[in-house]
Design a protein around this motif. Structure first.
Motif, short mmCIF file in Angstrom:
data_model
loop_
_atom_site.label_atom_id
_atom_site.label_comp_id
_atom_site.label_asym_id
_atom_site.label_seq_id
_atom_site.Cartn_x
_atom_site.Cartn_y
_atom_site.Cartn_z
N GLY A 173 0.84 -1.19 0.00
CA GLY A 173 0.00 0.00 0.00
C GLY A 173 0.87 1.24 0.00
N VAL A 174 0.67 2.14 -0.97
CA VAL A 174 1.47 3.36 -1.07
C VAL A 174 0.76 4.49 -0.32
CG1 VAL A 174 2.54 5.03 -2.62
CG2 VAL A 174 2.37 2.62 -3.30
N ILE A 175 1.48 5.11 0.62
CA ILE A 175 0.92 6.20 1.41
C ILE A 175 1.44 7.53 0.85
CG2 ILE A 175 0.73 7.23 3.70
CD1 ILE A 175 -0.70 4.58 3.41
N LEU A 176 0.53 8.47 0.61
CA LEU A 176 0.90 9.77 0.04
C LEU A 176 1.15 10.80 1.13
CD1 LEU A 176 -1.61 10.00 -2.94
CD2 LEU A 176 0.69 9.05 -2.92
N GLY A 177 1.89 11.83 0.76
CA GLY A 177 2.18 12.92 1.70
C GLY A 177 0.92 13.58 2.21
N SER A 178 -0.11 13.67 1.36
CA SER A 178 -1.37 14.29 1.78
C SER A 178 -2.01 13.49 2.91
CB SER A 178 -2.33 14.38 0.60
OG SER A 178 -2.52 13.10 0.01
N THR A 179 -1.82 12.18 2.89
CA THR A 179 -2.36 11.33 3.97
C THR A 179 -1.58 11.57 5.25
OG1 THR A 179 -2.98 9.65 2.35
CG2 THR A 179 -2.87 8.97 4.66
N ILE A 180 -0.25 11.65 5.12
CA ILE A 180 0.59 11.92 6.30
C ILE A 180 0.17 13.24 6.95
CG2 ILE A 180 2.96 12.33 7.09
CD1 ILE A 180 2.52 9.49 6.13
N GLU A 181 -0.15 14.21 6.10
CA GLU A 181 -0.53 15.54 6.59
C GLU A 181 -1.81 15.48 7.43
OE1 GLU A 181 0.80 19.32 6.79
OE2 GLU A 181 1.51 18.19 5.05
N ALA A 182 -2.69 14.56 7.05
CA ALA A 182 -4.03 14.57 7.63
C ALA A 182 -4.18 13.73 8.89
CB ALA A 182 -5.05 14.10 6.58
N ILE A 183 -3.22 12.83 9.20
CA ILE A 183 -3.40 11.91 10.31
C ILE A 183 -2.61 12.36 11.54
CG2 ILE A 183 -3.87 9.95 8.80
CD1 ILE A 183 -1.03 9.00 9.19
N SER A 184 -3.02 11.87 12.68
CA SER A 184 -2.37 12.21 13.95
C SER A 184 -1.11 11.38 14.14
CB SER A 184 -3.32 11.96 15.11
OG SER A 184 -3.59 10.57 15.23
N ASP A 185 -0.32 11.73 15.14
CA ASP A 185 0.90 10.97 15.44
C ASP A 185 0.57 9.53 15.84
OD1 ASP A 185 2.44 13.15 14.87
OD2 ASP A 185 2.72 13.76 16.96
N THR A 186 -0.52 9.34 16.55
CA THR A 186 -0.92 7.99 16.96
C THR A 186 -1.25 7.14 15.76
OG1 THR A 186 -1.81 8.90 19.02
CG2 THR A 186 -2.53 6.69 18.39
N GLU A 187 -2.00 7.72 14.81
CA GLU A 187 -2.34 6.97 13.59
C GLU A 187 -1.09 6.74 12.75
OE1 GLU A 187 -6.83 8.53 12.56
OE2 GLU A 187 -5.18 9.98 12.44
N LEU A 188 -0.20 7.72 12.69
CA LEU A 188 1.03 7.58 11.91
C LEU A 188 1.89 6.44 12.45
CD1 LEU A 188 2.81 8.65 9.63
CD2 LEU A 188 3.83 10.24 11.27
N ALA A 189 1.91 6.27 13.77
CA ALA A 189 2.70 5.20 14.38
C ALA A 189 2.29 3.83 13.83
CB ALA A 189 2.54 5.23 15.90
N LEU A 190 1.01 3.64 13.54
CA LEU A 190 0.55 2.38 12.95
C LEU A 190 0.83 2.33 11.46
CD1 LEU A 190 -2.93 2.07 14.74
CD2 LEU A 190 -0.83 0.80 15.25
N VAL A 191 0.64 3.46 10.78
CA VAL A 191 0.83 3.50 9.32
C VAL A 191 2.26 3.17 8.94
CG1 VAL A 191 0.88 5.07 7.34
CG2 VAL A 191 -1.08 5.08 8.88
N VAL A 192 3.24 3.72 9.67
CA VAL A 192 4.64 3.50 9.30
C VAL A 192 5.06 2.04 9.52
CG1 VAL A 192 5.33 5.88 9.70
CG2 VAL A 192 5.47 4.23 11.58
N GLU A 193 4.35 1.32 10.37
CA GLU A 193 4.66 -0.09 10.58
C GLU A 193 4.03 -0.96 9.49
OE1 GLU A 193 6.71 -1.29 12.72
OE2 GLU A 193 7.02 0.47 13.97
N GLN A 194 2.87 -0.56 9.01
CA GLN A 194 2.10 -1.40 8.09
C GLN A 194 2.44 -1.17 6.63
OE1 GLN A 194 -1.84 -0.26 9.24
NE2 GLN A 194 -1.80 -1.41 11.18
N HIS A 195 3.13 -0.09 6.31
CA HIS A 195 3.41 0.23 4.91
C HIS A 195 4.90 0.46 4.70
CE1 HIS A 195 -0.82 1.29 5.62
NE2 HIS A 195 -1.01 0.96 4.36
N ASN A 196 5.34 0.24 3.47
CA ASN A 196 6.78 0.36 3.19
C ASN A 196 7.11 1.32 2.05
OD1 ASN A 196 5.71 -1.19 1.14
ND2 ASN A 196 7.39 -2.67 1.08
N VAL A 197 6.09 1.94 1.45
CA VAL A 197 6.34 2.89 0.36
C VAL A 197 5.52 4.16 0.63
CG1 VAL A 197 6.20 3.35 -2.11
CG2 VAL A 197 6.77 1.05 -1.30
#
Length: 921
Positions: free
Chosen positions: A612-636
């Motif tokens: 799953g590719v995560i875009l910068g716009s998504t990073i902008e919109a999520i909280s630090d707690t949500e980002l902590a999960l996203v960075v573990e589950q995705h690699n691009v």
């Protein structure tokens, strides 16, 4: 390479860390926030900078002894001799006497000095001489080695030294100054030269040429500027880049920090270009003034530094418990409190791993030398260990996963048809921009036939430009072919270009950009992306020739002309390198500002299927707690800004990972700084090289894999020393505690403990050169103080079993049971203790069977064997009485062999049990 050279290299690296380092400056500036240290500019400096800001450019140059074309080399050398190098005072090497004091000043030398002093006061001259000799030799050896290190360090440092671009006049102009004013065009048609000089060679009066990515090497006054934005948050507190101009926009400003045309050492150019003159250098800069008030501040502790600190405190706690116990027991049982005090101090020395700094530095230096042979320059030594501990590597795509060579594959109109006009517009844009030319510009400019057909020098002139920045993700130039109009040509990311376009070019006609056309454009560019092509949109508009200065506001109402598409094929080595990194437990994540479709295709080609590719716009919109999960589950992660990259790195670190980041652009600097280990290349922009801990002379992931392995070998050898020393010393001191409680005399004299400790330490000096078992480099390794504590308590008492057996041997078999025969007892335990401690080096350096399943390095084998021979000769040789020892009967040695054999067999059995239950490390 021998240990001396390695120690020299290490010391040189330590010295190089004290040299001019941009992020060390930023750390110092950041450290001032919230402290009592004033950030106010000193009055004399404020007056100098304010005067330079308000002065006419010609008058300022004249006052500095400079010229509109810069200084000649001869003039620069003369000024340098007068004002000195462009180095802040605290960054210069310390004087020899201060260096000598620093070589002496460590807890171990201070403790030994106290022991020597007490021995002298109690009349024990032999102990005084031995201990004093240890201190003097230790201090002089370190002083001598570090003094010789500068040349080795300078050679390595020169490979990645930063430079500034300055204007240099022809030397002939010095003798023809008056004529130059009137006949310069005739006498010197070529004008001044742009040359690269080391930052420390800059002098007041030098004209510096600046562009995006450059560091500000001194305090400068801007002479010319075009959309010049600087990052100076640590200096003035502005969170956003600050624009600078050639003239002060606020003439009433009195604080130099508020002057619009003064640039400060330690800041860096985010975008735009400028020419500036050096006003002050070195300690006379604002940064230099701050450095005189505070000590240098380093980064927050890395994972390596934090681990060493934890281990050190663990051992200190043991020392604080054991030493008072030994003092009290011997004081009460023997009645001689002075002797008990000396003995307790010796126990403290024995419990202290005084060789830890040497082992750590030698091991790291050895790793640095090995990596330098593989074209990897280590700027910060403990980064080698972080290499080994790294379990996540974040990397850019372009030039890392892909070749460092981009090819222009397509140039099409809006509807996908080949268009030479699009290529011409793109060529003009790349040719006339003065910012940082990237690989895309280089690929466009390689089309020399376009240059010839356009006849750029003859038919076009540049009017202005609007530099690239990472928010707009586009840049524009304004050119004029005829004087009746100007052409604004803009190229950049497709979405960002479409955002400022209202029309499209269809053949010779101009059509409105309707929703239907927009969908067609998106479909076409997506198809190109799916082919692995990086698409850059090209747009333009004609404007009347009524203005000569353009801004971002003028990038509106453009006509979309077409696209240029680039092929950035993956390197052949990328796939095997990624597989090797994954095989060593390193998860690779791609962080790029490029398009998500291109990124996904490249990742699939190199064996890194996107989760799953995560875009910068998504990073902008999520909280630090949500980002902590996203960075573990995705690699691009694609279409990222510099802030997004930094945030992802910090999120991974917060999750407990040791994170490496590899990048080479301005947009990578924040993430490089945030990572545990920043990795860049020698072709990177200055700001990226300064942020990095390791510089690759070849941009290859295969080199990274070698670095990971070398880092793990380094860590494994450091851990060997700590584990074997901690357990051995703990076991010996436990034995001392038992003997002190039951013997009518000291089991060893303080002098014996010191000599024993010295010999044992010497035996381990070759640990950095030991071989490392393959299974010890298979996975990431980290400091685990709890594991070391358990290891020490588990294996330490094993040696005490055989120490106590030696007590019984000397007491019952050889009759050393009275004070009159204590020398015989002490000699017997001296040899057994030294040999068992040395054998522990063989036994605990590996979880396998030594010599059979694990091959020991020959330097370690030689040193340990030599120490064992010396250890036997101390009591058995002609100088035994100097050490208050005596020769042992030959009948002692068969018993000794049995004791040592039993010790080795029990340790091996315990290793198997321990590994099955807890793991080896």
């Amino acid at each position: 390479m021998n240990f001396t050279i390695l120690k020299q290299v290490f010391a040189g690296f330590i010295r190089s860390r004290a040299m001019s380092r941009h992020f060390r400056r930023l750390a110092l500036l950041e450290a001032l926030t919230g402290t009592g240290v004033s950030k106010e500019v000193p009055a004399s400096l404020a007056q100098t900078l304010a005067g330079a800001a308000k002065s006419d450019a010609d008058a300022l140059l004249n006052s500095l002894g400079s010229h509109a074309d810069g200084l000649s080399e001869h003039e620069a050398e003369a000024i340098r001799e007068r004002v000195g190098a462009n180095e802040v005072e605290h960054e210069k090497p310390m004087p020899w006497w201060q260096h000598l004091w620093h070589s002496y000043r460590n807890p171990f030398n201070l403790l030994l000095t106290i022991l020597a002093l007490v021995s002298y006061l109690t009349g024990d001259m032999k102990a005084t001489i031995v201990i004093s000799t240890m201190v003097v030799l230790s201090t002089l050896l370190r002083f001598w080695q570090e003094s010789k290190s500068n040349k080795a360090a300078d050679k390595l440092k020169a490979m990645v030294s930063n430079t500034a671009t300055v204007m240099r006049r022809d030397p002939a102009e010095d003798a023809a100054e008056d004529a130059r004013k009137y006949f310069n065009a005739v006498l010197h048609p070529k004008g001044p030269r742009k040359v690269e000089v080391p930052i420390k060679h800059l002098v007041p009066g030098d004209l510096v040429v600046l562009s995006a990515g450059d560091m500000i090497p001194a305090d400068l006054r801007v002479l010319t500027a075009k959309d010049l934005f600087l990052a100076q948050a640590a200096m003035t507190g502005e969170s956003l880049p600050v624009e600078k101009y050639a003239y002060p926009r606020n003439p009433e400003a009195t604080n130099p920090l508020e002057l619009d045309n003064i640039l400060f050492m330690g800041t860096n150019v985010v975008s735009g270009s400028a020419t500036a003159v050096v006003v002050t250098t070195g300690s006379n800069t604002y940064f230099g003034a701050l450095a005189e008030r505070v000590t240098t501040t380093d980064r927050a502790p890395t994972a390596f530094q934090a681990g060493v600190n934890k281990v050190s405190w663990l051992l200190i706690r043991f020392m604080f418990v054991m030493t008072p116990l030994v003092l009290l027991i011997n004081g009460f049982t023997k009645g001689d409190w002075v002797e008990a005090f000396l003995f307790a101090l010796s126990v403290a020395v024995g419990l202290t791993p005084e060789m830890l700094p040497m082992i750590v530095t030698a091991t790291l230096a050895k790793g640095a030398v090995i990596l330098s042979r593989k074209k990897v320059i280590v700027k910060r030594l403990d980064a080698i260990q972080n290499f080994g501990a790294m379990d996540v590597l974040c990397t850019d795509k372009t030039g890392t996963l892909t070749q460092d060579k981009i090819f222009l594959a397509r140039h099409t109109d809006v509807f996908g048809e080949v268009s030479d006009q699009v290529l011409e517009y793109a060529y003009l844009n790349s040719y006339y921009q003065t910012g940082l030319k990237n690989l895309l510009d280089v690929a466009v400019l390689e089309h020399a036939e376009v240059h010839r057909e356009l006849n750029v020098a003859k038919h076009y002139r540049k009017v202005d430009e609007i530099p690239f920045d990472f928010q707009r993700r586009r840049m524009s130039v304004v050119v004029s072919e005829r004087d009746d109009h100007h052409e604004l040509i803009c190229k950049g990311a497709v979405e960002e270009i479409l955002g400022v376009c209202s029309r499209v070019q269809h053949g010779d006609a101009i059509e409105p950009l309707t929703a239907e056309l927009l969908a067609q454009v998106n479909s076409l560019t997506a198809a190109l992306n799916e082919e692995g092509l990086r698409v850059v949109a090209v747009a333009m508009k004609e404007t009347p020739p009524t203005q000569n200065v353009y801004s971002v506001a003028d990038e509106s109402g453009l006509v979309l002309v077409g696209y240029i598409a680039f092929l950035d094929p993956p390197k052949e080595s990328t796939a095997p390198a990624l597989k090797a990194l994954q095989g060593h437990g390193v998860v690779v994540k791609v962080l790029t500002g490029d398009n998500e479709r291109v990124t996904a295709k490249i990742c699939r080609e190199v064996g890194l299927p996107p989760q799953g590719v995560i875009l910068g716009s998504t990073i902008e919109a999520i909280s630090d707690t949500e980002l902590a999960l996203v960075v573990e589950q995705h690699n691009v992660f694609a279409k990222l800004s510099p802030a997004h990259k930094e945030r992802i790195v910090r999120a991974l670190k917060a999750n407990g990972h040791v994170v490496g980041f590899m990048g080479d652009g301005i947009n990578d600097a924040p993430a490089l700084r945030a990572a545990d280990i920043g990795i860049s290349v020698d072709t990177a922009v200055d700001i990226a090289k300064e942020a990095a801990d390791i510089i690759l002379l070849e941009k290859s992931l295969m080199v990274l894999e070698e670095g990971v392995i070398e880092g793990r070998k380094t860590f494994a050898n450091m851990l060997k020393y700590i584990k074997m020393t901690a357990s051995s010393n703990f076991g010996n001191m436990f034995s001392v505690l038992v003997a002190s409680a039951f013997l009518p005399f000291l089991p060893m004299l303080p002098l014996h403990l010191l000599v024993l400790n010295l010999l044992y330490d010497i035996s381990q000096t070759a640990i950095p050169f030991d071989n490392v078992d393959e299974d010890q480099v298979r996975l990431p390794q980290r400091w685990n103080p709890e594991h070391i504590s358990r290891f020490m308590v588990f294996f330490g008492p094993v040696s005490s079993i055989f120490d106590i057996a030696t007590y019984g041997l000397m007491w019952f078999i050889f009759g050393a049971s009275t004070v009159a025969h204590q020398t015989l007892f002490q000699s017997g335990w001296f040899i057994e203790s030294l040999l068992s401690q040395t054998l522990i080096v063989y036994m605990l350096r590996t979880q396998k069977i030594p010599f059979i399943q694990s091959r020991i390095g020959w330097p370690l084998l030689v040193t340990t064997m030599a120490v064992m021979v010396v250890g036997i000769l101390v009591p058995m040789g002609p100088f035994a009485h100097y050490f208050k020892l005596q020769a042992l009967p030959l009948a002692y040695f068969p018993f000794l062999v049995v004791i040592l054999l039993g010790y080795v067999l029990l340790i091996q059995a315990m290793k198997g049990f321990y590994t099955r239950r807890y793991g080896w490390q």
